[in-house]
Design an enzyme around this catalytic site. Structure first.
Site, PDB file in Angstrom:
ATOM      1  N   ASP A 232       0.877  -1.161   0.000  1.00  0.00           N
ATOM      2  CA  ASP A 232       0.000   0.000   0.000  1.00  0.00           C
ATOM      3  C   ASP A 232       0.917   1.215   0.000  1.00  0.00           C
ATOM      4  O   ASP A 232       2.101   1.132   0.333  1.00  0.00           O
ATOM      5  CB  ASP A 232      -0.964   0.006   1.193  1.00  0.00           C
ATOM      6  CG  ASP A 232      -2.146   0.946   0.931  1.00  0.00           C
ATOM      7  OD1 ASP A 232      -2.041   1.792   0.014  1.00  0.00           O
ATOM      8  OD2 ASP A 232      -3.171   0.862   1.635  1.00  0.00           O
TER       9      ASP A 232
HETATM   10  C1  BGC Z   1      -4.882   3.438   0.012  1.00  0.00           C
HETATM   11  C2  BGC Z   1      -5.053   2.466  -1.132  1.00  0.00           C
HETATM   12  C3  BGC Z   1      -4.834   3.182  -2.444  1.00  0.00           C
HETATM   13  C4  BGC Z   1      -3.475   3.841  -2.440  1.00  0.00           C
HETATM   14  C5  BGC Z   1      -3.165   4.615  -3.695  1.00  0.00           C
HETATM   15  C6  BGC Z   1      -3.586   4.202  -0.077  1.00  0.00           C
HETATM   16  O1  BGC Z   1      -3.512   5.206   0.868  1.00  0.00           O
HETATM   17  O2  BGC Z   1      -4.971   2.753   1.234  1.00  0.00           O
HETATM   18  O3  BGC Z   1      -6.317   1.869  -1.103  1.00  0.00           O
HETATM   19  O4  BGC Z   1      -4.984   2.296  -3.508  1.00  0.00           O
HETATM   20  O5  BGC Z   1      -3.406   4.766  -1.359  1.00  0.00           O
HETATM   21  O6  BGC Z   1      -3.926   5.767  -3.765  1.00  0.00           O
END
Ligand code: BGC
Length: 825
Positions: A232
């Site tokens: 993530d």
């Molecule tokens: C989120 C993800 C997301 C990623 C990219 C993260 O903060 O938890 O779900 O895909 O950011 O934006």
């Protein structure tokens, strides 16, 4: 897609790569792109957020531009219980991903809904792992059929936003295996996602990005995942343990741990190069899967097409759940209504959850617009806001801003490589809103120093309603806003680090009386401050409501005057979001009192609820009809009108139990924890708990009414099943009502006696059928030994214990129509 065919090419490329090139491949170039290796003709893979539409955002070279179809959110998708429909929606999502120039959509999210308060419940599917897995498979198959990849997220036990970056989910093994992992397992085994995204949180003390048991042992070795594990965004905290554990790609870029630091670690024998090779091999596989390594003909992409709009409406039509319909109050008979009251601020808003999943759609149909489009020739429609549920302001939308050219929506943005907006701007462009958290590359990668810059925005601001408009400016560094030349917001909060980013202390507020339709000259400035690690700015507002007097009284007096009233109630835009959880389950802004008061003067009242998770509804006794619309996406207003006036027969069913009170929820005692979150309810999540404890919910799992009735007959099942054998259960379902409709037939299994404590029943099958009045069909379920099993951590392994079982088939978890007993030999 099987990688066998590319095996030779992948191995040959790997041999040609230097260590430095291999580690380059394992990290982002910027927010959405991976690092290209030009020498070997290896391009970037481009990702963007989902899950319910393509996220368009970003600036500079990593920008993904445009608008995208906003489909209903995850929980609404799952409420369709329609695999085929979600697969088709997946195709639609892929077509738009392709059109945006991306290769991977970051979704679906299959985390389990544990507490009603979890900020991202709306993005995910269900409290039930079987249902979440099935809908996940359909989504992934649809997307990947177009040779666009997914990122199955957030692996694992990621069920709340409080302490989201470092929280520790303390979960026992059986609970992980039976509740929190199976949706991932099913999707990995049945749909082979190209990537899996590990979560931010820790699981039993170990960060998900460093969890060797979860990543390497279970996901890769046990389930056979051959794709890429991506972190993530910002979830990597170390050089050594993630690569050892099986993390393949660090995002976003530039690399903090997997770039040169990893190379140095290999060169000093702290990391074995074969671990880097494995990750690089998987990345090369991803590039071949995406079709970017060879000149292959890829499916054509498309954006705002009539087909995508129709699909978004179809999903919304099938997602909405008719919770209550006393005396067949709905559908409304349009011939009986001359004057219709539409009440609720949500009737003129499009409500959506917040955070990375937010979509900028081609257009939004509000409930009022949907009703007007359908009914304008049949009746007079009147509107009253009724309540103010805006606890949090919303981002000032692009529609409110006009560029100095007088035409373009948005603002002129001038970006400077200094802290005083001096000289010629290094970049001039159009920004649609002022909402930025400039991670990684900053506001214009490679052109603007991400930690040392200033921006000026100019244009005009035009309000839609007259009256008091409240503005909110939240930022690090310094930000200021002028309206008609007057400085209205001045916020100097200095630099911030991750430990002192705190919403309230960073917000400046102003309230101004503005006139509807007038263009006010607008200017704003942002100054990052020297070496700012967290440059961010957000301009939000609460627009005027455009009415004088008491909102509730006005609504009641309108409802009294009309033949029917529709109250569009629920949460406003910012209640459910990534980044925070809801503090309570209640509806904000005196809506409970409004609903009771309107229903008291007009018995022909229907309440529509916008929410992505359970809300308290202690007023359900007072009204005859309640429809849960969720966050229904860009066509939601039309879909709602279709259902309320009978053009579509509702068929959504709850994927999450609605408890009467928050205190009834099984996670109540242990949620949200401090930094450790004890999953003390263990496997008794959702209906598994309410049934075991015999706590009556407000609306049970699987519940959802229809305008027609279905008869269930002729259950056929084997009375004995041999250990290790598959078996079938079938029945006939008949539409015995007056109108056509869909029915979701649900199959549950109960283990009558077992060594370990088990739920009263568990969902193990469902089928959605469409039947005309008088039509019947045979529904068949195929069951496997795993459907009868629990996970015994002492073996360790899955156990189907010989003895008596029950098969239960019905229209909801509490509306079982047919059952039979069998013996597992
Ligand atoms: C989120 C993800 C997301 C990623 C990219 C993260 O903060 O938890 O779900 O895909 O950011 O934006």
């Amino acid at each position: 897609m099987n990688l066998e065919t590319h095996h030779k090419k992948i191995e040959s490329l790997l041999k040609q790569m230097t260590l430095s090139e291999k580690v380059d491949l394992l990290s982002g170039l910027n927010k959405w792109y991976t690092v290209p290796i030009e020498r070997l003709g290896i391009p970037s893979v481009v990702m963007t957020d989902g899950p319910h539409g393509i996220r368009t955002e970003g600036h500079g070279s990593n920008r993904i531009v445009g608008t995208a179809t906003a489909y209903p959110h995850g929980v609404a998708m799952a409420s369709t219980w329609n695999r085929d429909l979600i697969e088709r929606m997946g195709v639609g999502l892929a077509e738009e991903t392709r059109q945006m120039g991306c290769h991977i959509i970051l979704g679906p999210c299959v985390n389990i809904v544990r507490s009603p308060l979890g900020g991202r419940n709306f993005e995910t599917f269900s409290e039930d792992p079987y249902l979440a897995g099935q809908i996940g498979v359909a989504y992934v198959k649809g997307v990947q059929s177009q040779r666009i990849g997914v990122s199955l997220k957030h692996y694992a036990a990621n069920n709340q936003e409080i302490e989201r970056f470092r929280g520790n989910s303390v979960v026992d093994e059986r609970t992980l295996r039976e509740i929190y992992l199976p949706a991932f397992e099913t999707v990995v085994k049945e749909a082979q996602p190209w990537t899996v995204m590990c979560s931010y949180n820790r699981i039993n003390g170990i960060y998900a990005s460093e969890h060797e048991v979860l990543l390497r042992k279970i996901l890769k070795e046990e389930w056979g995942f051959d794709g890429v594990v991506v972190s993530d965004w910002g979830a990597v905290h170390d050089i050594f343990s993630p690569i050892q554990a099986g993390l393949d790609l660090e995002m976003p870029g530039p690399a903090r741990y997997f770039g040169q630091a990893l190379e140095a670690a290999v060169n000093t024998w702290q990391v074995d190069e074969c671990l880097v090779d494995d990750a690089a091999r998987r990345m090369l596989g991803l590039l071949f899967r995406a079709g970017v390594m060879e000149k292959v003909e890829l499916p054509k992409g498309s954006g705002d097409t009539p087909a995508h709009r129709a699909l978004a409406r179809e999903v919304a039509n099938e997602a909405m759940v008719l919770l209550k319909n006393e005396a067949n109050q709905l559908p409304f008979d349009r011939s009986q209504i001359k004057k219709l009251a539409v009440i609720g601020l949500n009737a003129i808003s499009v409500v959506s959850g917040g955070g990375s999943s937010r979509v900028d759609p081609h257009h939004w149909a509000t409930p009022l617009e949907g009703l007007r489009a359908k009914l304008c020739n049949d009746m007079e429609i009147f509107y009253e806001p009724g309540y103010d549920n805006r606890s949090n302001p919303r981002t000032v939308e692009k529609e409110r801003f006009t560029h100095p050219d007088g035409q373009t929506q948005g603002l002129q943005a001038e970006l400077f490589n200094n802290l005083d907006l001096s000289g010629q701007p290094a970049v001039t462009r159009v920004d649609t809103q002022i909402k930025n958290w400039w991670g990684g590359g900053g506001p214009a990668t490679g052109v603007i120093d991400p930690k040392h810059f200033s921006i000026r925005w100019t244009g005009s601001f035009t309000p839609t309603e007259s009256g008091e408009t409240q503005f909110f400016l939240s930022n690090t560094g310094t930000a200021r806003v002028w309206l008609d030349g007057e400085l209205i917001l001045d916020n100097d909060v200095g630099l911030r680090t991750s430990s002192n980013i705190d919403g309230e202390s960073m917000v400046a507020k102003a309230a101004l009386k503005l006139e509807k339709g007038r263009a006010y000259a607008f200017k704003a400035e942002y100054i990052s401050g020297e070496r700012n690690p967290f440059a961010l700015v957000h301009l939000s507002y609460k627009p005027a409501l455009g009415v004088e007097g008491d909102l509730l009284e006005r609504a009641v007096s309108l409802a009294r005057d009309c033949d029917a009233a529709i109250i569009v109630a629920g949460l406003s835009d910012t209640f459910e979001s990534e980044g925070y959880d809801r503090p309570e389950m209640d509806l904000p802004g005196d809506q409970d009192a409004l609903i009771r008061a309107v229903a008291a003067v007009n018995p022909n009242t229907a309440v529509v609820v916008n929410a992505g998770a359970p809300v308290a509804m202690d007023w359900t006794e007072a009204v005859d009809a309640v429809l849960l619309a969720y966050y229904p996406g860009q066509e939601g207003g039309h879909a709602l009108a279709d259902i309320l006036f009978g053009d579509v027969n509702p068929s959504g069913k709850l994927t999450v139990t609605f408890p009467k009170r928050l205190e009834d929820n099984p996670a109540y005692i242990n949620y949200p924890g401090v930094r450790d979150v004890y999953y003390g309810e263990r496997i008794f999540v959702g209906y598994r708990y309410y049934e075991k404890k015999d706590v009556q919910p407000l609306f049970p799992f699987g519940h959802g009414l229809s305008y027609t009735r279905f008869a269930y007959r002729g259950l056929a099942w084997p009375e004995q099943v041999g250990t290790g054998e598959d078996f079938k259960v079938s029945l006939t379902v008949e539409n015995i009502g007056e109108v056509p409709g869909h029915e979701v037939v649900q199959l549950y299994i109960r283990d009558v006696e077992s060594a370990l404590v088990r739920p009263v029943k568990e969902l193990k099958g469902f089928e959605k059928v469409y039947l005309a009045p008088g039509e019947k069909t045979k529904v068949t379920f195929k069951l496997t030994p795993r459907d009868l099993s629990y996970y015994d951590p002492h073996l360790p392994g899955w156990v189907a214990e010989p003895g008596e079982f029950e098969v239960l088939v019905g229209a909801s978890s509490q509306d079982i129509r047919l059952s039979g007993t069998f013996e597992l030999l």
